[in-house]
Design an enzyme around this catalytic site. Structure first.
Site, PDB file in Angstrom:
ATOM      1  N   PHE A  81      86.152  22.718 -53.609  1.00 55.23           N
ATOM      2  CA  PHE A  81      86.724  24.051 -53.440  1.00 55.23           C
ATOM      3  C   PHE A  81      87.996  23.949 -52.614  1.00 55.23           C
ATOM      4  O   PHE A  81      87.983  23.492 -51.476  1.00 55.23           O
ATOM      5  CB  PHE A  81      85.725  24.987 -52.765  1.00 55.23           C
ATOM      6  CG  PHE A  81      86.211  26.406 -52.650  1.00 55.23           C
ATOM      7  CD1 PHE A  81      86.379  27.191 -53.778  1.00 55.23           C
ATOM      8  CD2 PHE A  81      86.504  26.955 -51.411  1.00 55.23           C
ATOM      9  CE1 PHE A  81      86.834  28.496 -53.686  1.00 55.23           C
ATOM     10  CE2 PHE A  81      86.947  28.263 -51.297  1.00 55.23           C
ATOM     11  CZ  PHE A  81      87.108  29.037 -52.441  1.00 55.23           C
ATOM     12  N   SER A  98      95.638  23.439 -48.486  1.00 52.85           N
ATOM     13  CA  SER A  98      96.516  22.435 -49.096  1.00 52.85           C
ATOM     14  C   SER A  98      95.923  21.793 -50.349  1.00 52.85           C
ATOM     15  O   SER A  98      96.664  21.278 -51.193  1.00 52.85           O
ATOM     16  CB  SER A  98      96.897  21.352 -48.091  1.00 52.85           C
ATOM     17  OG  SER A  98      95.756  20.646 -47.658  1.00 52.85           O
ATOM     18  N   GLU A 145      90.310  14.809 -44.871  1.00 52.17           N
ATOM     19  CA  GLU A 145      89.823  16.042 -44.252  1.00 52.17           C
ATOM     20  C   GLU A 145      89.022  15.822 -42.972  1.00 52.17           C
ATOM     21  O   GLU A 145      88.961  16.716 -42.135  1.00 52.17           O
ATOM     22  CB  GLU A 145      88.979  16.832 -45.256  1.00 52.17           C
ATOM     23  CG  GLU A 145      89.710  17.206 -46.535  1.00 52.17           C
ATOM     24  CD  GLU A 145      90.906  18.131 -46.326  1.00 52.17           C
ATOM     25  OE1 GLU A 145      90.886  18.945 -45.382  1.00 52.17           O
ATOM     26  OE2 GLU A 145      91.866  18.027 -47.103  1.00 52.17           O
TER      27      GLU A 145
END
Length: 176
Positions: free
Chosen positions: A6, A10, A85
């Site tokens: 999802f 960015s 991330e």
């Protein structure tokens, strides 16, 4: 079974992995906001920027894009996403149900904010966010670029985020 990711920031405009298809989707009980101080990608430890994160808020919903990973590249994609991330552990990786605009529901990898992490800053007023974003620069470039690209991409796929649109307008007025 397909792997989905999802995108709400960015990942919308720079996924960094091969996407088989992208579909507008909604993640219930989360809200997108600039609630994470960026000390790597869009700021530094001395002058943090801000990046978007998902704050759990029951009854709210975040519209974004569900990205289906190209078959056969799931492990490689997950490794890449974790390196990107989870650089400072401010995000938590979860698998959550995303409701697609075409009626399907998919389980997607989603990165949400850890509200106990020192980089969490969920209570900043929009004007304060604008002042920070207008000046911060990190390893991946200016914080303004991150804001503008995200706001423009959301609009280009027909999604409306009033707070992001206000921030983009305000930051253009004050950016140095």
């Amino acid at each position: 079974m397909s792997m989905w990711v999802f995108g709400y920031g960015s990942l919308l405009w720079n996924p960094g992995f091969e996407v088989a298809q992208s579909v507008i989707g909604t993640l219930p009980d989360y809200a997108r906001s600039f609630c994470m101080r960026s000390i790597h990608h869009r700021g530094t430890e001395e002058a943090p920027g801000l990046v978007l994160a998902l704050d759990q808020q029951l009854g709210k919903a975040c519209e974004g894009v569900a990205l289906e990973v190209t078959a056969g590249l799931e492990d490689q994609t997950l490794t890449y996403l974790r390196e990107r991330e989870l650089i400072s552990s401010a995000y938590v990786e979860k698998e959550l149900t995303v409701q697609l605009v075409d009626g399907r529901e998919v389980i997607a990898v989603v990165y949400v904010i850890d509200e106990t992490h020192e980089q969490y800053c969920g209570d900043l007023a929009l004007e304060e966010q604008a002042q920070i974003i207008a000046r911060a620069i990190g390893g991946r470039g200016p914080n303004t670029e991150y804001l503008y690209n995200t706001a423009e991409h959301l609009m280009s796929v027909g999604l409306h985020d009033p707070a992001l649109e206000w921030l983009a307008t305000r930051v253009r007025e004050i950016a140095v």
